[in-house]
Motif scaffolding. Structure first.
Motif, PDB file in Angstrom:
ATOM      1  N   VAL A   1       2.661  -1.287   4.327  1.00 38.32           N
ATOM      2  CA  VAL A   1       2.392   0.115   4.018  1.00 38.32           C
ATOM      3  C   VAL A   1       3.718   0.838   3.841  1.00 38.32           C
TER       4      VAL A   1
ATOM      5  N   THR B   1      -7.452   1.661  -5.934  1.00 38.74           N
ATOM      6  CA  THR B   1      -7.214   2.970  -5.345  1.00 38.74           C
ATOM      7  C   THR B   1      -8.223   3.229  -4.232  1.00 38.74           C
TER       8      THR B   1
ATOM      9  N   TRP C   1      -4.491   6.525  -2.209  1.00 40.33           N
ATOM     10  CA  TRP C   1      -3.614   5.431  -1.805  1.00 40.33           C
ATOM     11  C   TRP C   1      -3.879   4.239  -2.712  1.00 40.33           C
TER      12      TRP C   1
ATOM     13  N   ILE D   1       0.867  -1.171   0.000  1.00 41.16           N
ATOM     14  CA  ILE D   1       0.000   0.000   0.000  1.00 41.16           C
ATOM     15  C   ILE D   1       0.904   1.220   0.000  1.00 41.16           C
ATOM     16  N   TYR D   2       0.695   2.098  -0.957  1.00 37.50           N
ATOM     17  CA  TYR D   2       1.532   3.293  -1.047  1.00 37.50           C
ATOM     18  C   TYR D   2       0.709   4.451  -1.588  1.00 37.50           C
ATOM     19  N   GLN D   3       1.247   5.644  -1.423  1.00 34.23           N
ATOM     20  CA  GLN D   3       0.596   6.839  -1.930  1.00 34.23           C
ATOM     21  C   GLN D   3       1.197   7.152  -3.291  1.00 34.23           C
TER      22      GLN D   3
ATOM     23  N   LYS E   1      -5.492   5.988   3.599  1.00 32.28           N
ATOM     24  CA  LYS E   1      -4.657   4.843   3.963  1.00 32.28           C
ATOM     25  C   LYS E   1      -5.438   3.867   4.831  1.00 32.28           C
TER      26      LYS E   1
END
Length: 92
Positions: free
Chosen positions: A74, A54, A23, A5-7, A58
């Protein structure tokens, strides 16, 4: 099945900041890509690589992963540091 999980990172080629607050949950590849013997294109039998979900926050991405039993890691985006500089600083 694991995921990350990332931005979404800012595009270096554009100055806009649209969709940076979203995210993304992306599955980690289960097998390596290999070249197709006929065409030479890279591919694999793992269809989870094509899935990219998406989320607006988060916490929602983490809740989705926990609800479906996905082990997720994350990756937190480091804070942006602005380098404010005046044009006159070029001549000091």
């Amino acid at each position: 099945m694991s995921a990350r999980i990332y931005q979404r990172p800012k595009n270096a080629m554009q100055s806009g900041k649209a969709l940076l607050d979203h995210w993304i949950l992306e599955f980690v590849p289960a097998e390596a890509k290999r070249p197709d013997p006929l065409m030479g294109w890279a591919g694999s039998g793992d269809t989870q690589q094509q899935v990219k979900l998406t989320f607006p926050s988060k916490d929602e991405a983490i809740a989705y992963a926990e609800r479906y039993g996905i082990s997720a890691v994350v990756h937190v985006t480091p804070p942006r540091r602005l380098k404010l500089q005046a044009y006159a600083d070029n001549f000091r």
